[in-house]
Design a protein around this motif. Structure first.
Motif, mmCIF file in Angstrom:
data_model
loop_
_atom_site.group_PDB
_atom_site.id
_atom_site.type_symbol
_atom_site.label_atom_id
_atom_site.label_comp_id
_atom_site.label_asym_id
_atom_site.label_seq_id
_atom_site.Cartn_x
_atom_site.Cartn_y
_atom_site.Cartn_z
ATOM 1 N N MET A 60 -9.717 14.884 2.211
ATOM 2 C CA MET A 60 -9.456 15.706 2.569
ATOM 3 C C MET A 60 -8.648 16.735 1.645
ATOM 4 S SD MET A 60 -9.660 16.164 6.087
ATOM 5 C CE MET A 60 -9.464 17.387 6.146
ATOM 6 N N GLN A 61 -8.581 16.731 0.978
ATOM 7 C CA GLN A 61 -7.511 17.501 -0.370
ATOM 8 C C GLN A 61 -8.833 17.371 -1.480
ATOM 9 O OE1 GLN A 61 -3.899 15.642 -1.788
ATOM 10 N NE2 GLN A 61 -2.935 15.924 0.294
ATOM 11 N N HIS A 62 -9.511 16.491 -1.461
ATOM 12 C CA HIS A 62 -10.051 16.592 -3.049
ATOM 13 C C HIS A 62 -11.301 17.537 -2.383
ATOM 14 C CE1 HIS A 62 -12.923 15.856 -6.647
ATOM 15 N NE2 HIS A 62 -13.394 15.009 -6.084
ATOM 16 N N ALA A 63 -11.872 16.841 -1.226
ATOM 17 C CA ALA A 63 -12.982 18.127 -0.763
ATOM 18 C C ALA A 63 -12.544 19.336 -1.160
ATOM 19 C CB ALA A 63 -13.441 17.803 0.665
ATOM 20 N N SER A 64 -11.417 19.340 -0.804
ATOM 21 C CA SER A 64 -11.372 20.775 -1.006
ATOM 22 C C SER A 64 -10.848 21.481 -1.856
ATOM 23 C CB SER A 64 -9.374 21.319 -0.212
ATOM 24 O OG SER A 64 -9.128 22.442 0.093
ATOM 25 N N SER A 65 -10.859 20.843 -3.021
ATOM 26 C CA SER A 65 -10.144 20.955 -4.672
ATOM 27 C C SER A 65 -11.854 21.171 -5.004
ATOM 28 C CB SER A 65 -10.030 20.215 -5.371
ATOM 29 O OG SER A 65 -10.335 19.342 -5.807
ATOM 30 N N ILE A 66 -12.912 20.881 -4.260
ATOM 31 C CA ILE A 66 -14.584 20.839 -5.237
ATOM 32 C C ILE A 66 -14.959 22.088 -4.050
ATOM 33 C CG2 ILE A 66 -14.531 19.339 -6.436
ATOM 34 C CD1 ILE A 66 -16.065 17.508 -3.853
ATOM 35 N N ASN A 67 -14.211 23.337 -2.989
ATOM 36 C CA ASN A 67 -15.036 23.989 -2.041
ATOM 37 C C ASN A 67 -15.870 22.901 -0.944
ATOM 38 O OD1 ASN A 67 -12.626 25.320 -3.209
ATOM 39 N ND2 ASN A 67 -14.821 26.042 -4.870
ATOM 40 N N ILE A 68 -15.276 21.794 -0.696
ATOM 41 C CA ILE A 68 -16.487 21.059 0.248
ATOM 42 C C ILE A 68 -15.658 21.278 1.486
ATOM 43 C CG2 ILE A 68 -17.826 19.613 1.114
ATOM 44 C CD1 ILE A 68 -18.942 20.767 -0.730
ATOM 45 N N LYS A 69 -15.678 21.577 2.689
ATOM 46 C CA LYS A 69 -14.856 21.636 4.314
ATOM 47 C C LYS A 69 -15.188 19.672 4.676
ATOM 48 C CE LYS A 69 -15.554 22.785 8.877
ATOM 49 N NZ LYS A 69 -13.753 23.650 8.752
ATOM 50 N N ALA A 70 -13.824 19.755 4.706
ATOM 51 C CA ALA A 70 -13.837 17.802 5.040
ATOM 52 C C ALA A 70 -13.250 17.995 6.907
ATOM 53 C CB ALA A 70 -12.993 16.873 4.079
ATOM 54 N N ILE A 71 -14.132 16.952 8.039
ATOM 55 C CA ILE A 71 -12.677 17.122 8.759
ATOM 56 C C ILE A 71 -12.405 15.535 8.762
ATOM 57 C CG2 ILE A 71 -12.829 16.736 11.277
ATOM 58 C CD1 ILE A 71 -15.064 18.831 10.713
ATOM 59 N N LEU A 72 -10.510 14.958 9.402
ATOM 60 C CA LEU A 72 -10.432 14.005 9.490
ATOM 61 C C LEU A 72 -11.052 12.995 10.226
ATOM 62 C CD1 LEU A 72 -7.958 12.875 7.846
ATOM 63 C CD2 LEU A 72 -6.637 13.054 9.124
ATOM 64 N N THR A 73 -10.975 11.906 10.302
ATOM 65 C CA THR A 73 -11.629 11.324 11.969
ATOM 66 C C THR A 73 -11.395 10.570 11.414
ATOM 67 O OG1 THR A 73 -13.472 10.047 9.664
ATOM 68 C CG2 THR A 73 -14.256 12.172 10.920
ATOM 69 N N PRO A 74 -10.643 9.349 12.651
ATOM 70 C CA PRO A 74 -10.612 8.295 12.887
ATOM 71 C C PRO A 74 -10.681 7.112 12.119
ATOM 72 C CG PRO A 74 -10.943 9.368 15.023
ATOM 73 C CD PRO A 74 -11.641 9.876 14.194
ATOM 74 N N THR A 75 -9.481 6.480 11.573
ATOM 75 C CA THR A 75 -9.556 5.103 10.599
ATOM 76 C C THR A 75 -10.659 4.243 11.359
ATOM 77 O OG1 THR A 75 -7.974 4.244 11.545
ATOM 78 C CG2 THR A 75 -7.676 5.938 9.681
ATOM 79 N N SER A 76 -11.111 4.206 13.187
ATOM 80 C CA SER A 76 -11.172 3.489 13.613
ATOM 81 C C SER A 76 -12.999 3.300 13.702
ATOM 82 C CB SER A 76 -10.405 3.615 14.726
ATOM 83 O OG SER A 76 -11.300 4.612 15.734
ATOM 84 N N CYS A 77 -13.218 4.085 13.161
ATOM 85 C CA CYS A 77 -15.420 4.498 13.341
ATOM 86 C C CYS A 77 -15.508 3.327 13.003
ATOM 87 C CB CYS A 77 -15.256 5.747 12.489
ATOM 88 S SG CYS A 77 -14.851 7.389 13.053
ATOM 89 N N ALA A 78 -17.206 2.544 13.776
ATOM 90 C CA ALA A 78 -17.202 2.031 12.924
ATOM 91 C C ALA A 78 -18.218 1.342 11.590
ATOM 92 C CB ALA A 78 -17.922 0.811 14.020
ATOM 93 N N THR A 79 -19.330 3.179 12.199
ATOM 94 C CA THR A 79 -20.208 3.106 11.123
ATOM 95 C C THR A 79 -19.959 4.505 10.443
ATOM 96 O OG1 THR A 79 -21.563 3.736 12.500
ATOM 97 C CG2 THR A 79 -21.386 1.414 12.039
ATOM 98 N N GLY A 80 -20.621 4.649 9.546
ATOM 99 C CA GLY A 80 -20.636 5.459 8.570
ATOM 100 C C GLY A 80 -21.424 6.811 9.645
ATOM 101 N N THR A 81 -21.918 6.280 10.539
ATOM 102 C CA THR A 81 -22.661 7.406 11.622
ATOM 103 C C THR A 81 -21.547 8.074 13.225
ATOM 104 O OG1 THR A 81 -25.118 6.248 11.696
ATOM 105 C CG2 THR A 81 -25.074 7.497 13.162
ATOM 106 N N ASP A 82 -21.039 6.695 13.289
ATOM 107 C CA ASP A 82 -20.368 6.875 14.242
ATOM 108 C C ASP A 82 -19.066 7.500 13.588
ATOM 109 O OD1 ASP A 82 -20.244 5.657 15.657
ATOM 110 O OD2 ASP A 82 -19.463 3.612 14.807
ATOM 111 N N ARG A 83 -18.733 8.022 12.179
ATOM 112 C CA ARG A 83 -17.767 8.719 11.235
ATOM 113 C C ARG A 83 -18.578 10.192 11.047
ATOM 114 N NH1 ARG A 83 -13.108 7.612 9.291
ATOM 115 N NH2 ARG A 83 -14.256 5.513 8.971
#
Length: 264
Positions: A60-83
C-alpha cells in the motif's frame, strides 16, 4: 468515475517468493514495472484508471509512493481474480469493465491491454492468445519436460472463442512433419494470462463454485467454460514471447533483469 479499471493484484505473501511485488528489477520494483505498463495503456484511452489490490500495508505504501491508488484486501482471497473483485467492492462506484492484470508480468505490452479494453465493447470476457511458431512450440515442449505445468495452451473455434484451455499442449498434432514443411507457424495457441471482464461478468465469475476441471488443471478460466460462458480470444504478437515472461521465483526476477539490461 471510470468506465474501465485496470486492477493489479499484488500479494506480498508468495510462498515461492515472499515480498515479490517489492523485489527490485532493473532499478524499479516489480510492481512499479507493471503499474507503468498499465498507466501507459490507460493514458491512451478515455476514462481508464489503474488500481492495485493488495494484502499488505508495505505494498500500500509503495503504491502511494509511485502515485497509484491501492486498496487493502483480505489475505484470505484465494486467487488474484478474487482479490481484484474484493478491491472493487471498496469503491463507491462500479466500473463497466475490469482488466485483471497480473502483478508479476512486468513486460506486458500496453498495446495488448488497450486491445483487451476495446474488445470488451462487444464481449463479456476477453483474454490474449498467441499462435506459436514451430520454434516456440519446441521451446514450450522442452520447458514442460522440466516443469509440466508451465505454459497454458488453448483451442479456438472459428469465431476465435475459446473451446478449452489446458496445461497439456492441445490439440495433438498428427503428421506434424508434413505440417512443418507446409507452414511456417504451428497450429498451437498459447494463452497469455490477462483477463478482461465486464463488471457483471466478474461478479458472476467470483460467485461460482470451483469447477471440476478447473481444480484438476489449476486453471480458473475453465470455471467459465464449465458453466457455459464464452471467452473471446484476442490475438497478440508472437514475435517476442519474452514479453510474457512472469516472475514466480527470484531466478525469474534475475532473468527479467537481464532482459531489461539487454543481456539476453
Amino acid at each position: 468515475m471510470s468506465d474501465t479499471i485496470i486492477v493489479i493484484p499484488a500479494r506480498y505473501g508468495s510462498t515461492r517468493f515472499p515480498g515479490k511485488p517489492l523485489s527490485i528489477i532493473a532499478g524499479k520494483t516489480l510492481l512499479q514495472h507493471v503499474c507503468e505498463a498499465a498507466t501507459k495503456a490507460a493514458q491512451q484511452l478515455p476514462n481508464v484508471t489503474v488500481l492495485v489490490a493488495t494484502d499488505d500495508d508495505r505494498i500500500m505504501q509503495h503504491a502511494s509512493s509511485i502515485n497509484i491508488k491501492a486498496i487493502l484486501t483480505p489475505t484470505s482471497c484465494a486467487t488474484g481474480t478474487d482479490r481484484a473483485y474484493a478491491a472493487l467492492q471498496a469503491l463507491d462506484y462500479k466500473p463497466r469493465n475490469v482488466i485483471n492484470l497480473q502483478g508479476d508480468a512486468p513486460l506486458t505490452p500496453p498495446a495488448i491491454i488497450i486491445a483487451l479494453i476495446q474488445a470488451l465493447e462487444h464481449n463479456n470476457v476477453v483474454t490474449p492468445v498467441t499462435q506459436l511458431s514451430w520454434q516456440d512450440l519446441d521451446r514450450l515442449r522442452q520447458a514442460k519436460l522440466k516443469h509440466p505445468f508451465s505454459g497454458t495452451t488453448v483451442i479456438l473455434d472459428s469465431s476465435y472463442e475459446a473451446m478449452w484451455f489446458s496445461k497439456n499442449i492441445i490439440p495433438a498434432i498428427r503428421n506434424e512433419a508434413k505440417l512443418r514443411e507446409a507452414n511456417m507457424i504451428s497450429p498451437i495457441f498459447q494463452h497469455l494470462g490477462i483477463y478482461g471482464y465486464t463488471y457483471e461478468m466478474l461478479a458472476t465469475f467470483t460467485s461460482m463454485l470451483e469447477g471440476k476441471y478447473e481444480r484438476l488443471e489449476g486453471l480458473e478460466q475453465l470455471r467459465l467454460l464449465e458453466n457455459g460462458y464464452k471467452i473471446k480470444a484476442v490475438p497478440a504478437s508472437s514475435e517476442n514471447l519474452h514479453c510474457w515472461s512472469g516472475v514466480d521465483t527470484p531466478a525469474d526476477a534475475e532473468f527479467i533483469n537481464h532482459l531489461l539490461s539487454g543481456n539476453i
